[in-house]
Design a protein around this motif. Structure first.
Motif, PDB file in Angstrom:
ATOM      1  N   TRP A  21       0.840  -1.193   0.000  1.00  0.00           N
ATOM      2  CA  TRP A  21       0.000   0.000   0.000  1.00  0.00           C
ATOM      3  C   TRP A  21       0.880   1.251   0.000  1.00  0.00           C
ATOM      4  CZ3 TRP A  21      -3.782   1.434   4.535  1.00  0.00           C
ATOM      5  CH2 TRP A  21      -4.594   2.494   4.153  1.00  0.00           C
ATOM      6  N   GLY A  22       1.925   1.244   0.805  1.00  0.00           N
ATOM      7  CA  GLY A  22       2.861   2.362   0.852  1.00  0.00           C
ATOM      8  C   GLY A  22       3.612   2.539  -0.459  1.00  0.00           C
ATOM      9  N   TRP A  24       2.541   1.583  -3.412  1.00  0.00           N
ATOM     10  CA  TRP A  24       1.550   2.070  -4.372  1.00  0.00           C
ATOM     11  C   TRP A  24       1.341   3.570  -4.211  1.00  0.00           C
ATOM     12  CZ3 TRP A  24      -0.689   0.635  -8.689  1.00  0.00           C
ATOM     13  CH2 TRP A  24      -1.817   1.306  -9.112  1.00  0.00           C
ATOM     14  N   ASN A  25       1.220   4.013  -2.987  1.00  0.00           N
ATOM     15  CA  ASN A  25       1.033   5.435  -2.713  1.00  0.00           C
ATOM     16  C   ASN A  25       2.232   6.245  -3.194  1.00  0.00           C
ATOM     17  OD1 ASN A  25      -0.445   7.675  -1.463  1.00  0.00           O
ATOM     18  ND2 ASN A  25       1.252   7.704  -0.023  1.00  0.00           N
ATOM     19  N   LYS A  28       2.404   6.327  -7.197  1.00  0.00           N
ATOM     20  CA  LYS A  28       1.385   7.137  -7.858  1.00  0.00           C
ATOM     21  C   LYS A  28       1.501   8.616  -7.491  1.00  0.00           C
ATOM     22  CE  LYS A  28      -2.428   7.012  -4.661  1.00  0.00           C
ATOM     23  NZ  LYS A  28      -3.836   7.161  -4.572  1.00  0.00           N
ATOM     24  N   GLY A  30       1.250   9.968  -4.331  1.00  0.00           N
ATOM     25  CA  GLY A  30       0.232  10.301  -3.340  1.00  0.00           C
ATOM     26  C   GLY A  30       0.757  11.197  -2.239  1.00  0.00           C
ATOM     27  N   ASP A  31      -0.060  11.342  -1.221  1.00  0.00           N
ATOM     28  CA  ASP A  31       0.227  12.215  -0.084  1.00  0.00           C
ATOM     29  C   ASP A  31       1.453  11.721   0.686  1.00  0.00           C
ATOM     30  OD1 ASP A  31       0.009  14.079   1.953  1.00  0.00           O
ATOM     31  OD2 ASP A  31      -1.578  12.973   3.000  1.00  0.00           O
ATOM     32  N   LEU A  34       0.660  10.435   4.193  1.00  0.00           N
ATOM     33  CA  LEU A  34       0.146   9.069   4.225  1.00  0.00           C
ATOM     34  C   LEU A  34       1.292   8.071   4.137  1.00  0.00           C
ATOM     35  CD1 LEU A  34      -2.183   7.059   4.265  1.00  0.00           C
ATOM     36  CD2 LEU A  34      -2.329   7.318   1.771  1.00  0.00           C
ATOM     37  N   SER A  35       2.289   8.373   3.322  1.00  0.00           N
ATOM     38  CA  SER A  35       3.451   7.492   3.219  1.00  0.00           C
ATOM     39  C   SER A  35       4.160   7.355   4.563  1.00  0.00           C
ATOM     40  CB  SER A  35       4.436   8.022   2.172  1.00  0.00           C
ATOM     41  OG  SER A  35       3.904   7.893   0.889  1.00  0.00           O
ATOM     42  N   LEU A  38       2.042   5.168   6.810  1.00  0.00           N
ATOM     43  CA  LEU A  38       2.139   3.769   6.415  1.00  0.00           C
ATOM     44  C   LEU A  38       3.485   3.175   6.814  1.00  0.00           C
ATOM     45  CD1 LEU A  38       0.425   3.925   2.924  1.00  0.00           C
ATOM     46  CD2 LEU A  38      -0.459   2.824   4.981  1.00  0.00           C
TER      47      LEU A  38
END
Length: 63
Positions: A21-22, A24-25, A28, A30-31, A34-35, A38
């Motif tokens: 999930w990390g 993927w984030n 892409k 992402g934030d 959030l990383s 995670l």
């Protein structure tokens, strides 16, 4: 399969899920916050997985 094996597989699965999930984030774009969350969650999940594995070896290991 006994309960120890099931709990170990679940703990390792949680670590793998959080890791992917990390990744993927990150890929892409992402934030970043959030990383970081995670990454912290992954470290905690790894700690729990190691404790589960060591506990299983201590209580149910042969030798």
């Amino acid at each position: 399969m006994n309960i120890t094996a099931i709990v170990t597989i679940l703990a390792l699965g949680a670590v793998a899920f959080i890791l992917f999930w990390g990744l993927w984030n990150m890929f892409k774009g992402g934030d970043p916050n959030l990383s970081q969350k995670l990454m912290r969650a992954r470290v905690i999940a790894q700690f729990v997985a190691i404790i589960v594995i060591l506990g299983a070896l201590f209580f149910f290991g042969r030798g």
